[in-house]
Scaffold this motif. Sequence first.
Motif, short mmCIF file in Angstrom:
data_model
loop_
_atom_site.label_atom_id
_atom_site.label_comp_id
_atom_site.label_asym_id
_atom_site.label_seq_id
_atom_site.Cartn_x
_atom_site.Cartn_y
_atom_site.Cartn_z
N THR A 1 22.30 -13.32 -13.08
CA THR A 1 22.28 -14.04 -11.81
C THR A 1 20.88 -14.11 -11.22
OG1 THR A 1 22.89 -11.97 -10.73
CG2 THR A 1 24.64 -13.54 -11.21
N SER A 2 20.26 -12.98 -11.08
CA SER A 2 18.92 -13.03 -10.49
C SER A 2 18.14 -11.79 -10.89
CB SER A 2 18.98 -13.11 -8.97
OG SER A 2 19.49 -11.91 -8.43
N CYS A 3 16.86 -11.93 -10.80
CA CYS A 3 15.97 -10.80 -10.96
C CYS A 3 15.03 -10.80 -9.77
CB CYS A 3 15.15 -10.90 -12.25
SG CYS A 3 16.12 -10.90 -13.75
N ARG A 4 14.83 -9.64 -9.20
CA ARG A 4 13.96 -9.57 -8.01
C ARG A 4 13.06 -8.36 -8.10
NH1 ARG A 4 14.75 -14.04 -7.39
NH2 ARG A 4 15.90 -15.12 -5.76
N SER A 5 11.89 -8.55 -7.49
CA SER A 5 10.95 -7.44 -7.38
C SER A 5 10.62 -7.25 -5.92
CB SER A 5 9.67 -7.75 -8.16
OG SER A 5 8.66 -6.83 -7.83
N PRO A 6 10.79 -6.11 -5.39
CA PRO A 6 10.53 -5.92 -3.96
C PRO A 6 9.07 -5.71 -3.61
CG PRO A 6 11.51 -3.94 -4.88
CD PRO A 6 11.43 -4.94 -5.98
N GLU A 7 8.31 -5.25 -4.54
CA GLU A 7 6.93 -4.94 -4.17
C GLU A 7 5.94 -5.35 -5.24
OE1 GLU A 7 8.45 -3.24 -6.64
OE2 GLU A 7 8.92 -1.52 -5.38
N ARG B 1 8.62 -0.45 3.85
CA ARG B 1 7.96 0.74 3.32
C ARG B 1 7.42 0.53 1.92
NH1 ARG B 1 12.20 4.48 3.57
NH2 ARG B 1 12.56 3.58 5.64
N THR B 2 8.14 -0.19 1.18
CA THR B 2 7.78 -0.32 -0.23
C THR B 2 6.58 -1.25 -0.46
OG1 THR B 2 9.40 -2.09 -0.40
CG2 THR B 2 10.10 0.10 -1.04
N ALA B 3 6.36 -2.11 0.44
CA ALA B 3 5.29 -3.07 0.19
C ALA B 3 3.93 -2.44 0.44
CB ALA B 3 5.47 -4.28 1.10
N ASP B 4 3.08 -2.59 -0.50
CA ASP B 4 1.75 -2.00 -0.38
C ASP B 4 0.77 -3.07 0.08
OD1 ASP B 4 -0.57 -0.43 -2.70
OD2 ASP B 4 -0.49 -0.51 -0.52
N THR B 5 0.69 -3.19 1.35
CA THR B 5 -0.27 -4.15 1.87
C THR B 5 -1.63 -3.51 2.08
OG1 THR B 5 0.45 -3.66 4.12
CG2 THR B 5 1.47 -5.53 3.05
N ARG B 6 -1.63 -2.28 2.07
CA ARG B 6 -2.88 -1.60 2.39
C ARG B 6 -3.95 -1.82 1.34
NH1 ARG B 6 -3.52 3.04 6.15
NH2 ARG B 6 -5.81 3.25 6.03
N SER B 7 -3.51 -1.79 0.12
CA SER B 7 -4.49 -2.01 -0.94
C SER B 7 -4.69 -3.49 -1.23
CB SER B 7 -4.02 -1.33 -2.22
OG SER B 7 -2.81 -1.93 -2.67
N GLY B 8 -3.97 -4.27 -0.49
CA GLY B 8 -4.16 -5.69 -0.71
C GLY B 8 -3.34 -6.25 -1.86
N LYS C 1 -8.29 -9.69 -3.72
CA LYS C 1 -7.77 -8.95 -2.58
C LYS C 1 -7.93 -7.45 -2.78
CE LYS C 1 -4.34 -12.17 -0.81
NZ LYS C 1 -2.90 -12.50 -0.81
N ILE C 2 -7.64 -7.06 -3.96
CA ILE C 2 -7.79 -5.63 -4.24
C ILE C 2 -9.24 -5.21 -4.06
CG2 ILE C 2 -7.76 -3.92 -6.09
CD1 ILE C 2 -5.28 -5.26 -7.14
N LEU C 3 -10.09 -6.02 -4.58
CA LEU C 3 -11.52 -5.73 -4.49
C LEU C 3 -11.96 -5.64 -3.04
CD1 LEU C 3 -13.72 -5.32 -6.59
CD2 LEU C 3 -14.32 -7.71 -6.32
N VAL D 1 -14.19 -3.30 1.45
CA VAL D 1 -14.29 -3.42 2.91
C VAL D 1 -12.95 -2.99 3.50
CG1 VAL D 1 -14.88 -4.96 4.80
CG2 VAL D 1 -15.80 -5.38 2.54
N PRO D 2 -12.75 -1.73 3.60
CA PRO D 2 -11.41 -1.31 4.04
C PRO D 2 -11.19 -1.63 5.52
CG PRO D 2 -12.85 0.60 3.79
CD PRO D 2 -13.63 -0.60 3.35
N GLU D 3 -10.08 -2.17 5.78
CA GLU D 3 -9.69 -2.42 7.16
C GLU D 3 -8.36 -1.74 7.41
OE1 GLU D 3 -9.46 -6.56 7.86
OE2 GLU D 3 -11.58 -6.91 7.36
N HIS D 4 -8.00 -1.74 8.64
CA HIS D 4 -6.76 -1.07 8.96
C HIS D 4 -5.59 -1.80 8.34
CE1 HIS D 4 -3.27 -0.15 11.65
NE2 HIS D 4 -3.65 1.05 11.25
N ASP D 5 -5.60 -3.06 8.53
CA ASP D 5 -4.52 -3.84 7.94
C ASP D 5 -5.10 -4.74 6.90
OD1 ASP D 5 -2.14 -4.41 10.60
OD2 ASP D 5 -2.08 -3.14 8.81
N CYS D 6 -5.31 -4.19 5.73
CA CYS D 6 -5.94 -5.00 4.72
C CYS D 6 -4.97 -5.97 4.07
CB CYS D 6 -6.55 -4.11 3.64
SG CYS D 6 -7.71 -5.01 2.64
#
Lengths: 602, 224
Positions: A32-38, A152-159, B212-214, B219-224
């Motif tokens: 049916t579907s495949c999904r990736s959360p992060e 929680r699972t999404a890693d936005t911090r590392s871009g 983006k990773i780079l 240039v780390p920001e709070h909300d990267c």
Amino acid sequence: MRNSGAVLILTFIAKLILQAAGVSPPGKPRLTSCRSPEKETFTCWWEPGGDGGLPTTYALYYHLENSETVYECPDYRTAGENSCYFNKNDTSLWVNYNITVVASNALGKNISDPVEVDVVYIVQPNTPENVKAVVVHDEQGPFVRVSWEKPRTADTRSGWITLIYQIRVKQEKDEKWEEYDAGMQKYYNVFSLHPDKECMVQVRCKPDHGFWSEWTQTTYVKMPNYIPRERSLWILITIFSIFIVLILTWTLNVKRNSMKLCLLPPVPGPKIKGFDKQLLKSGKTEDIFNTLVIQGFPPTTDYENLLVEYLEVYDNEEQELVLEGKELSEDFMKSKSSSDNDSGRGSCDSRTLLLEKCMDGREGSGSDQHQYSQHGETSWASTESSESQGAEPGSPESTDGRAKTWPVVFPQPHHHYPVGAVKPAYHSVPEILNQLSPHATPSNYHQLHHQDIPQQELRFSKSACRHSQSYNQFNLDGIDTPAPGVPPLPSLEYVEVQRVNPENMLLLRPLSDPNREPERSDCTGEDYSKVKVVTSHNILLLQRDTSHQCVDDYSQADQCTTQQPPHPCKPAVHQWNSVMPQEGMRVMGNGYVDSTVLMPSF
Amino acid sequence: LSLWAVAVLLVALLCLDPHSRVSSAPICTHGPSGCHVPSLADLFDRVIQHSARMHSLSNDLHSEFEQYFLPSKNSIGKIYRKCHTSSILTPNGKENAQKLAREELTEVILKLLMAWRDPLFQLHQSMAHQQDFNSFSSNKALEMGDMAHELRKGVEKVAEKMRVLGMLGNSVTGLSAAETMLPISDSGEAMSNYELLYCFRRDSNKVQNYLKILKCRIVPEHDC
């Protein structure tokens, strides 16, 4: 042979029995579907196709693109029933997974259709977390501030993932949700909410390339009860308008009278200029109506002055004919108005008018041809005989038979009109005289002395004006009649020129002269003579027909500078026969000159 | 009177002195000379925006292709040949990408962009010549190619900046122009337009992710 056939029959029968019993190989499963959360792990779900009545097992197999190695699903449990969970180690991005599910039971197995999956494109994040909605009181009114956190699972911090958020708001008893995009921020201010109502808020998110997450659980917030600011605005407007109304009323009150005047203007009474109502009241009708009389209406006098019926001729003591040619204006008119008894003449009779008209008419017709010096030379123009001699309104007297002279405007001696300023006006005497009856009433003649003429300009209005009926009546006031045999004439009378004698004298003869006949010894046949040409030396060249023998009464010239006549002019000008014959100029015995003959320069 | 004269003199001097002439001051927050030297963060932002735009273009083109030219395939899975950039080693996961050093990551990005310079040009050419495409798609392809080129330049500038700032070691080698790779698949045939689009869609996604990773690493920001 028998065995195989027996086996086949047995198998067939067994199948029939099994079918009757309701068991079969499993149906085809379907992914049916495949999904990736992060974007680091992913899960695939399938649905079974039917177990066929027997316990069925499912297995998921996959292989990566461009690789033949088949792997089986590493985790069937984490994600629940009929799912396969790929953990981080098993997940490769930017690689196609070829996944199939196999359902198998005691009777057989069934393989699903393969599905190609690239994990990067099947990202669907979890819902945002920790949604909070708070009412904030502001000057302009309260609003709701919604805030949340990333899943929680999404890693936005590392871009690795970039998420954008969306919230939706619904107030109590509303049917539709209001959606707002919040971008990448994690809060949002909601305005324009109705007071005293409950407010429901939900949030969801999405990666830049992927699927929207599910909406969060509803968060409730209650708006406080407040009076919107707008009402105060209305109160202000009301007060202001009342104020304005009061001012207007007061203004109207003050300007009451002028308003009345403006709106209901009084009906004006009758106004007649010069009419005095008091007079009416006082009663004398004579006075009243006298006031109504306008002085000077209807105009009576002026136009008569235009009819210049005669020319004032003054004869001074030196026997000089001072033919006063004045400006064709007041002098003539004044003299005219008092002594004119020739009523009925048209305006064409007026010297003034004639001159003017002739001037106008002559503008293009070669006025330059009349060399017109200021030194008293005159040139006499004769006009075409072809000019209309028809009865013109201005010449009622044409049939009178009166000899007419040409109107001559003799300006003051001190007037020297510039040549170009006042165009010479000529009358062609013969033209006029053509209309005359052949017989001429005898009249006295008067001798006009032309001695002054050389110093003056003689002007003759040309009958080319076509209505130049040159009726002139010499005003013989004050003319001395030194010539013998010239009886004193009444002041206004027609005269005719008998001849021009060598001293440049116009011998005039009144038309009523009874002595004319006897003096006309020479020429009887003709009533008038035609001026053939007016030369530059005050010579009036007369013409006459060859048929007539009239000779003597012709003007003479000091010099003979004739243009037309082929024969030279003899000093004894009396003999003009030779001069005359050409163009049918007729010479009247009574001295009139008919100047119908053209001048060649015309 | 003398005061007035002095004032007038001063004003005259000010006017005459060219250096003291009033002029608008440039907004130069960084750098000693010139005006508006963008910061590394600004550069990164610009570059990332560029890559996002490029990827969205490739996505659009790919969907158009799928919609109009390959309706028979199902929506999820297709079989493709190898992309020509598969020889470039790229991290296929977050950890792998994060394990790479900045220089290597930068180099990977540049390699990818470089590898697509010519194929994108070919793609545009073939799309422009075929009548199947409307001018809209062809223009998109052209824009895509231009953006790839600009992006490469931008990334080079970023790398330069980083080098200047000492963030990058000198191990980042300037890519030689000989790094051209022809999009030839295993079987030796030239790739079709659809395959090119498919491959480029993937590669542009890679580039965007890596950038983006780079950025967030450097240039780390709070909300990267």
